[in-house]
Write a protein that holds these residues in place. Structure first.
Motif, PDB file in Angstrom:
ATOM      1  N   SER A  84     -10.797  13.138 -34.745  1.00 35.44           N
ATOM      2  CA  SER A  84     -11.000  14.532 -35.144  1.00 35.44           C
ATOM      3  C   SER A  84      -9.700  15.088 -35.705  1.00 35.44           C
ATOM      4  O   SER A  84      -8.616  14.569 -35.416  1.00 35.44           O
ATOM      5  N   HIS A 109     -12.741  18.647 -38.522  1.00 38.74           N
ATOM      6  CA  HIS A 109     -13.382  17.443 -39.016  1.00 38.74           C
ATOM      7  C   HIS A 109     -13.547  16.463 -37.861  1.00 38.74           C
ATOM      8  O   HIS A 109     -12.680  16.389 -36.982  1.00 38.74           O
ATOM      9  N   TYR A 110     -14.656  15.703 -37.890  1.00 41.65           N
ATOM     10  CA  TYR A 110     -14.951  14.784 -36.805  1.00 41.65           C
ATOM     11  C   TYR A 110     -15.499  13.473 -37.359  1.00 41.65           C
ATOM     12  O   TYR A 110     -16.200  13.458 -38.372  1.00 41.65           O
ATOM     13  N   THR A 111     -15.225  12.414 -36.635  1.00 37.26           N
ATOM     14  CA  THR A 111     -15.906  11.187 -36.944  1.00 37.26           C
ATOM     15  C   THR A 111     -17.346  11.309 -36.450  1.00 37.26           C
ATOM     16  O   THR A 111     -17.633  12.073 -35.514  1.00 37.26           O
ATOM     17  N   GLU A 112     -18.246  10.588 -37.075  1.00 39.60           N
ATOM     18  CA  GLU A 112     -19.666  10.779 -36.823  1.00 39.60           C
ATOM     19  C   GLU A 112     -20.050  10.605 -35.362  1.00 39.60           C
ATOM     20  O   GLU A 112     -20.887  11.347 -34.842  1.00 39.60           O
ATOM     21  N   SER A 113     -19.441   9.658 -34.697  1.00 40.88           N
ATOM     22  CA  SER A 113     -19.863   9.322 -33.333  1.00 40.88           C
ATOM     23  C   SER A 113     -19.551  10.401 -32.298  1.00 40.88           C
ATOM     24  O   SER A 113     -20.074  10.359 -31.184  1.00 40.88           O
ATOM     25  N   THR A 131      -7.832  10.740 -42.576  1.00 38.01           N
ATOM     26  CA  THR A 131      -8.396   9.942 -41.489  1.00 38.01           C
ATOM     27  C   THR A 131      -7.589   8.675 -41.256  1.00 38.01           C
ATOM     28  O   THR A 131      -7.835   7.975 -40.275  1.00 38.01           O
ATOM     29  N   ASP A 151      -8.624   4.354 -34.376  1.00 37.28           N
ATOM     30  CA  ASP A 151      -9.629   5.042 -35.184  1.00 37.28           C
ATOM     31  C   ASP A 151      -9.427   6.550 -35.165  1.00 37.28           C
ATOM     32  O   ASP A 151      -9.048   7.124 -34.147  1.00 37.28           O
TER      33      ASP A 151
END
Length: 122
Positions: free
Chosen positions: A49, A58-62, A104, A46
């Motif tokens: 960032s 940029h970051y994944t939400e979690s 991503t 997954d």
């Protein structure tokens, strides 16, 4: 281009770690977007960032609000500061790079480091 990731380890929940990824070889680091991915056992890899060639992050939400990605162009190194770690952050963390914009999807990256294990105990 070779990527070397390091800095993983075992930490208790709520603790912090900083991952580093250094690029060597023929690199123009300022032209690369660098990203961190992670893969837990039995799960897919997954996106975590990324920092783009022009410095946007940029970051994944979690991980928003807990992880911070940064880079040192002079050292050809990208960092992932991980605070308030949770057991669900346990995974093998990989750094990746590509010229141009970030994605991503891991398949869009040309260069990968060997990964470093992060284990968060509860």
């Amino acid at each position: 281009v070779q990527l070397q990731a390091y800095g993983g380890g075992l930490v208790q929940a709520g603790g912090s770690l900083r991952l580093s990824c250094t690029a060597s070889g023929r690199t123009f680091f300022s032209r690369y977007s660098m990203a961190w991915f992670r893969q837990a056992p039995g799960k897919e890899r997954d996106f975590v960032s990324a920092i783009t060639w022009n410095g946007s992050t940029h970051y994944t939400e979690s991980v928003k609000g807990r992880f911070t990605i940064s880079r040192d162009i002079a050292k050809n190194t990208v960092y992932l500061q991980m605070n308030n770690l949770k057991p669900e952050d346990t995974a093998f963390y990989y750094c990746a790079g590509r010229q141009g914009q970030y994605f991503t999807a891991g398949a869009r990256y040309n260069y990968w480091g060997q990964g470093t294990q992060v284990t968060v105990s509860s």
